[in-house]
Design an enzyme around this catalytic site. Structure first.
Site, PDB file in Angstrom:
ATOM      1  N   GLY A   1       1.539 -29.733  20.000  1.00  0.00           N
ATOM      2  CA  GLY A   1       0.592 -30.233  18.993  1.00  0.00           C
ATOM      3  C   GLY A   1      -0.637 -30.815  19.677  1.00  0.00           C
TER       4      GLY A   1
ATOM      5  NE  ARG B   1      14.558 -23.875  22.540  1.00  0.00           N
ATOM      6  CZ  ARG B   1      14.036 -24.257  21.380  1.00  0.00           C
ATOM      7  NH1 ARG B   1      14.316 -23.623  20.269  1.00  0.00           N
ATOM      8  NH2 ARG B   1      13.219 -25.284  21.310  1.00  0.00           N
TER       9      ARG B   1
ATOM     10  CG  ASP C   1       9.034 -33.362  23.454  1.00  0.00           C
ATOM     11  OD1 ASP C   1       7.974 -32.854  23.001  1.00  0.00           O
ATOM     12  OD2 ASP C   1      10.026 -33.576  22.739  1.00  0.00           O
ATOM     13  N   GLY C   2       8.095 -30.677  24.938  1.00  0.00           N
ATOM     14  CA  GLY C   2       8.416 -29.247  25.013  1.00  0.00           C
ATOM     15  C   GLY C   2       7.686 -28.576  26.162  1.00  0.00           C
TER      16      GLY C   2
ATOM     17  CB  THR D   1       2.809 -36.851  22.571  1.00  0.00           C
ATOM     18  OG1 THR D   1       3.218 -37.224  21.256  1.00  0.00           O
ATOM     19  CG2 THR D   1       3.392 -37.853  23.551  1.00  0.00           C
TER      20      THR D   1
ATOM     21  CG  ASP E   1       4.711 -38.417  17.965  1.00  0.00           C
ATOM     22  OD1 ASP E   1       3.702 -38.511  17.251  1.00  0.00           O
ATOM     23  OD2 ASP E   1       5.656 -37.656  17.712  1.00  0.00           O
TER      24      ASP E   1
ATOM     25  CG  ASP F   1       7.627 -39.011  21.860  1.00  0.00           C
ATOM     26  OD1 ASP F   1       6.800 -38.481  22.629  1.00  0.00           O
ATOM     27  OD2 ASP F   1       8.135 -38.412  20.896  1.00  0.00           O
TER      28      ASP F   1
ATOM     29  NE  ARG G   1      -0.626 -48.149  -8.704  1.00  0.00           N
ATOM     30  CZ  ARG G   1      -1.686 -47.415  -8.970  1.00  0.00           C
ATOM     31  NH1 ARG G   1      -2.599 -47.210  -8.038  1.00  0.00           N
ATOM     32  NH2 ARG G   1      -1.834 -46.881 -10.159  1.00  0.00           N
TER      33      ARG G   1
ATOM     34  CG  MET H   1       2.373 -37.178  12.484  1.00  0.00           C
ATOM     35  SD  MET H   1       1.530 -35.960  13.492  1.00  0.00           S
ATOM     36  CE  MET H   1       1.300 -34.645  12.303  1.00  0.00           C
TER      37      MET H   1
ATOM     38  NE  ARG I   1       9.695 -33.661  16.438  1.00  0.00           N
ATOM     39  CZ  ARG I   1       9.737 -32.805  15.432  1.00  0.00           C
ATOM     40  NH1 ARG I   1       8.684 -32.618  14.664  1.00  0.00           N
ATOM     41  NH2 ARG I   1      10.834 -32.126  15.173  1.00  0.00           N
TER      42      ARG I   1
HETATM   43  O1  F6P Z   1       2.645 -34.181  18.393  1.00  0.00           O
HETATM   44  C1  F6P Z   1       3.822 -34.586  17.812  1.00  0.00           C
HETATM   45  C2  F6P Z   1       3.697 -34.494  16.348  1.00  0.00           C
HETATM   46  O2  F6P Z   1       2.520 -35.114  16.019  1.00  0.00           O
HETATM   47  C3  F6P Z   1       4.888 -35.088  15.617  1.00  0.00           C
HETATM   48  O3  F6P Z   1       4.764 -36.426  15.323  1.00  0.00           O
HETATM   49  C4  F6P Z   1       4.981 -34.215  14.401  1.00  0.00           C
HETATM   50  O4  F6P Z   1       6.291 -34.176  13.927  1.00  0.00           O
HETATM   51  C5  F6P Z   1       4.529 -32.900  14.905  1.00  0.00           C
HETATM   52  O5  F6P Z   1       3.619 -33.154  15.933  1.00  0.00           O
HETATM   53  C6  F6P Z   1       3.931 -32.029  13.818  1.00  0.00           C
HETATM   54  O6  F6P Z   1       3.537 -30.826  14.367  1.00  0.00           O
HETATM   55  P1  F6P Z   1       2.925 -29.605  13.541  1.00  0.00           P
HETATM   56  O7  F6P Z   1       1.541 -29.448  14.054  1.00  0.00           O
HETATM   57  O8  F6P Z   1       3.782 -28.450  13.881  1.00  0.00           O
HETATM   58  O9  F6P Z   1       2.965 -29.923  12.080  1.00  0.00           O
END
Ligand code: F6P
Length: 371
Positions: free
Chosen positions: A19, A92, A129-130, A151, A153, A155, A188, A195, A197
């Protein structure tokens, strides 16, 4: 990690995978300019590794020369000029058989061959990570490379922070600031899904900076009744509105994460936890709730100056590392230094929010509920 005999580099390639994250273009610019300065030729691989696996799909063959002109004026731009992909993982790779079934095949040897065919001496690969797992395999197959972690995230382990995170947190904080007035006007509950994950860094940092009342993160399965208690407690004290920030990977105690879809060759798509939390709050408390999903807005826009600097430092450090003979390593921020860590170590585990950390304790001291 290996320290290659320092063979001089003539040609280097850069790829961006997974991403996107604000700061990718700054890495590309810094890496390209640093390499050009050393007299190296620089090429960009298009769309992650797709440009090398399927060059026939590109008019100019999936590889573009990165000249000074090509990387001019891109530090402040979101996205990546090289394109990226978080599908078709080459380890994969999904292939549809004549009978319609999908088989996942390993195409990493083809990538190594592709770079050799183009006489590429070394690769700078930017990813999460991937992409780091792919980089680890490619490096073990003999490709000289340095990885740059990315990232929003935040993480990834072994680096203090990844670029893109600060931009995402700033945007989410701004959104929370804006949502306060409308939530208060209508009395409300506003549920904001961000985001994150596996780790709740974006939810935690933006929730604290943006004065949320409840923060739900993957590290701490939530009890919806505790969330409702917090809302009712606020009501009793005269605050008729509540702001809840929920990370997409958060899950209820004893329940699973909210998945939108699962496709071969890629990580499952998450989403929907915001709607779920809002529906449950409404069902239990009767309070009117609204949901805002910030989603990909968090990945767009211009990187903050912090993210630009981190990205520029990472790009330049990757080139210095290659020149020094490093390979199979990831550049990492260990303030105030940028260092190199074996990719293998970095992909060993994710960096989760420690529930006993200062930032979580700060949030609790301020009365923020984690459900
Ligand atoms: O980069 C990680 C992330 O932002 C995650 O938080 C999220 O789940 C994912 O990418 C979403 O990716 P996509 O672009 O496939 O919707």
């Amino acid at each position: 990690m290996s320290t290659n005999p320092i063979t001089p580099i003539k040609k280097v390639a850069i790829s961006t995978g997974g991403g996107d994250a604000p700061g990718l273009n700054a890495v590309i610019r810094a890496a390209a300019l640093s390499a050009l300065k050393r007299g190296w030729e620089v090429y960009g691989v298009l769309d992650g590794f797709h440009g090398i696996l399927s060059p026939e799909e590109y008019p100019d063959g999936g590889f573009v020369p990165l000249t000074r002109h090509k990387v001019r004026g891109i530090t402040h731009l979101g996205g990546t000029i090289l394109g990226t992909s978080n599908r078709n993982n080459p380890m994969r790779y999904p292939v549809t058989r004549p009978d319609g079934t999908i088989e996942e095949v390993d195409r990493t040897d083809e990538i190594v061959r592709g770079f050799r065919m183009h006489h590429i001496d070394a690769l700078i690969t930017v990813g999460g990570d991937g992409s780091l797992a792919i980089a680890d395999v490619l490096s073990k197959k003999g490709l000289r490379l340095i990885a740059v972690p990315k990232t929003i995230d935040n993480d990834l382990d072994k680096t203090d922070v990844t670029f893109g995170f600060d931009t995402a947190v700033s945007f989410a904080t701004d959104a929370l600031d804006r949502l306060h007035s409308t939530a208060a006007s209508h009395g409300r509950v506003m549920v904001v899904e961000v985001m994150g994950r596996y780790a709740g860094w974006i939810a935690l940092h933006s929730g604290l900076a943006g004065s949320a009342d409840v923060i739900l993160i993957p590290e701490h399965p939530y009890d919806i009744h505790r969330v409702v208690e917090k809302i009712q407690d606020r009501e009793q004290r005269g605050s008729k509105f509540t702001i809840v920030v929920v990370a997409e990977g958060a899950s209820p105690k004893g329940g699973g994460i909210s998945v939108i879809e699962k496709e071969a060759g890629r990580a499952e798509r998450l989403g929907g936890v915001g709607e779920k939390v809002a529906a449950e709050i409404h069902a239990i408390s009767g309070k009117e709730t609204r949901v805002v999903v910030l989603g990909h807005l968090l990945r767009g826009g211009s990187p903050t100056s912090f993210d630009r600097l981190t990205a520029l430092r990472f790009g330049a450090a990757a080139v210095r590392g290659l020149e020094e003979g490093q390979s199979g390593v990831m550049v990492a921020l260990d303030p105030p230094h940028v260092k190199y860590v074996p990719i293998e170590e970095a992909i060993g585990k994710m960096k989760m929010v420690p529930m006993e950390s200062d930032i979580v304790r700060t949030a609790r001291d301020l009365g923020i509920s984690f459900g």
